[in-house]
Design an enzyme around this catalytic site. Structure first.
Site, PDB file in Angstrom:
ATOM      1  N   SER A 136       0.690  -1.212  -0.002  1.00  0.00           N
ATOM      2  CA  SER A 136       0.031   0.026   0.021  1.00  0.00           C
ATOM      3  C   SER A 136       0.684   1.307   0.246  1.00  0.00           C
ATOM      4  CB  SER A 136      -0.980   0.125   1.186  1.00  0.00           C
ATOM      5  OG  SER A 136      -1.952  -0.864   0.979  1.00  0.00           O
ATOM      6  N   LYS A 173       0.277   3.252  -2.739  1.00  0.00           N
ATOM      7  CA  LYS A 173      -0.887   4.018  -2.998  1.00  0.00           C
ATOM      8  C   LYS A 173      -0.336   5.577  -3.036  1.00  0.00           C
ATOM      9  CE  LYS A 173      -3.853   0.555  -1.392  1.00  0.00           C
ATOM     10  NZ  LYS A 173      -4.404   0.098  -0.157  1.00  0.00           N
ATOM     11  N   TYR A 193      -3.973  -1.987 -10.185  1.00  0.00           N
ATOM     12  CA  TYR A 193      -4.062  -2.044  -8.773  1.00  0.00           C
ATOM     13  C   TYR A 193      -2.918  -3.241  -8.150  1.00  0.00           C
ATOM     14  CZ  TYR A 193      -5.130  -2.332  -4.021  1.00  0.00           C
ATOM     15  OH  TYR A 193      -4.912  -2.610  -2.361  1.00  0.00           O
ATOM     16  N   TYR A 248      -5.156   3.378   8.058  1.00  0.00           N
ATOM     17  CA  TYR A 248      -6.240   2.858   8.015  1.00  0.00           C
ATOM     18  C   TYR A 248      -6.858   3.379   9.500  1.00  0.00           C
ATOM     19  CZ  TYR A 248      -4.094   0.913   4.352  1.00  0.00           C
ATOM     20  OH  TYR A 248      -3.338   0.668   3.186  1.00  0.00           O
ATOM     21  N   VAL A 271       1.200  -3.711   3.680  1.00  0.00           N
ATOM     22  CA  VAL A 271       1.214  -5.286   4.380  1.00  0.00           C
ATOM     23  C   VAL A 271       2.591  -5.824   4.264  1.00  0.00           C
ATOM     24  CG1 VAL A 271      -1.332  -5.378   4.572  1.00  0.00           C
ATOM     25  CG2 VAL A 271      -0.007  -6.394   2.463  1.00  0.00           C
TER      26      VAL A 271
HETATM   27  O1  DON Z   1      -5.052  -4.980  -1.763  1.00  0.00           O
HETATM   28  C1  DON Z   1      -4.290  -5.506  -0.862  1.00  0.00           C
HETATM   29  O2  DON Z   1      -5.003  -5.959   0.201  1.00  0.00           O
HETATM   30  C2  DON Z   1      -2.913  -5.264  -0.781  1.00  0.00           C
HETATM   31  N1  DON Z   1      -2.215  -5.304  -2.105  1.00  0.00           N
HETATM   32  C3  DON Z   1      -2.428  -4.001  -0.155  1.00  0.00           C
HETATM   33  C4  DON Z   1      -3.087  -3.917   1.251  1.00  0.00           C
HETATM   34  C5  DON Z   1      -2.119  -2.815   2.059  1.00  0.00           C
HETATM   35  O3  DON Z   1      -0.882  -2.920   1.964  1.00  0.00           O
HETATM   36  C6  DON Z   1      -2.587  -2.494   3.472  1.00  0.00           C
HETATM   37  N2  DON Z   1      -1.667  -1.744   3.967  1.00  0.00           N
HETATM   38  N3  DON Z   1      -1.226  -1.770   5.300  1.00  0.00           N
END
Ligand code: DON
Length: 308
Positions: A65, A68, A192, A244, A262
């Site tokens: 993320s 993003k 994405y 978040y 993540v």
């Molecule tokens: O879409 C997802 O679930 C992952 N590609 C990214 C989620 C993420 O990194 C949340 N951050 N802490």
């Protein structure tokens, strides 16, 4: 300066080493689960060009993320404030992959950092181009801001993420039902998932976001990446939404705009001073690096850097 900075970083990171066993590596994307959970790195890059590194600072990992922030910057450079018609800039108070708020708010995501918001950003980036050229343009942008053409997508992570993107596919389809997605769900997911699968080191991440610490200008090349106002707004969204449902507690502990992923990475911006990236793969219940946040708290305390 660099010697003092290295000492500060080393002492702060070593002070939280005891936390490394806490938390769980993300496994809902199968390729992420194979990482060595004990990895621990950190890097500070200052606006005047000094760099300090700790541990695995030069090893690449899945930025997830954190990507993003790059995607949002590109989308704002592409369509400007029109983006805010399709995604809000409010904290969500919900998990990064939550769908509940989307129904109540008629397909308009709370912010560009929750997955729904980032899917809208990917849809914006797709305007007028194929998923392949869209991702290529994003990589070109990343190579520019990082001043490093070697940064690439981890294809195994990208495929693993696409294979298991059921929740993101649901979010995208749901938003399409509210006419908040122009392109095919499969194309949006391609863009994405591929940008989430970019691999970078702490040093590369910190370097690449230095423009946010310097009012939109890369202090080392002099290139203007975004306007001063846009840099301030991106930092504001990082402050309020970067973690978040744990954004409040991160601000409480660290006091700096940040973005987590993540893969276990977190980047923070110290306006006018530096950017800091940390990496430790074990996550807390909100999906943010447990030890990474503790390290940033220790660095912020030792340096006195905060915006509050
Ligand atoms: O879409 C997802 O679930 C992952 N590609 C990214 C989620 C993420 O990194 C949340 N951050 N802490």
């Amino acid at each position: 300066m660099t010697i003092e900075l290295n000492r500060l970083l080393f002492d702060a990171c070593e002070s939280v080493r005891g936390e490394l066993a806490t938390g769980k590596v993300a496994s809902y994307i199968p390729a992420l689960a194979r990482i060595d959970a004990n990895k621990f790195g950190a890097a500070i890059v200052t606006v005047d060009g000094a760099t300090a590194t700790f541990g695995d600072a030069r090893e690449t990992f899945s930025i997830q993320s954190i990507s993003k922030v790059f995607a949002l910057t590109q989308a704002l450079n592409r369509i400007g404030d029109g983006l805010w018609q399709r995604v809000q800039h409010e904290p969500s108070g919900n998990a990064f992959n939550s769908i509940v708020q989307l129904e109540l708010e008629r397909g308009i995501p709370r912010n560009p950092f929750i997955n729904a918001g980032a899917l809208v950003v990917s849809d914006v980036l797709l305007q007028g181009q194929s998923p392949q050229s869209c991702v290529a343009a994003l990589m070109d942008f990343l190579h520019l801001v990082a001043d490093d053409g070697s940064i690439a997508i981890d294809e195994e992570v990208a495929q693993s993420e696409l294979d298991t993107a059921h929740r993101n596919a649901s979010l995208a389809s749901f938003m399409k039902s509210f006419n908040n997605l122009e392109h095919e769900v499969s194309d949006v997911l391609q863009v994405y998932c591929r940008h989430c699968a970019i691999a970078m080191s702490c040093e590369q991440i910190a370097r690449s976001l230095l423009f946010l610490a310097n009012q939109g200008v890369d202090p080392l090349t002099g290139a203007r990446i975004v306007s001063e106002q846009r840099a301030r707004r991106i930092n504001s969204i990082m402050m309020l939404c970067g973690h978040y449902d744990a954004s409040g507690s991160f601000a409480f502990r660290v006091g700096l705009p940040g973005k987590s992923g993540v893969g276990g990475g977190i980047v923070v911006v110290v306006p006018g001073v530096a950017t800091i990236a940390v990496w430790s793969p074990r996550l807390n219940a909100s999906g943010n690096s447990h030890t990474g946040a503790a390290a940033l708290e220790a660095i912020a305390r030792a340096s006195g850097w905060n915006i509050l």
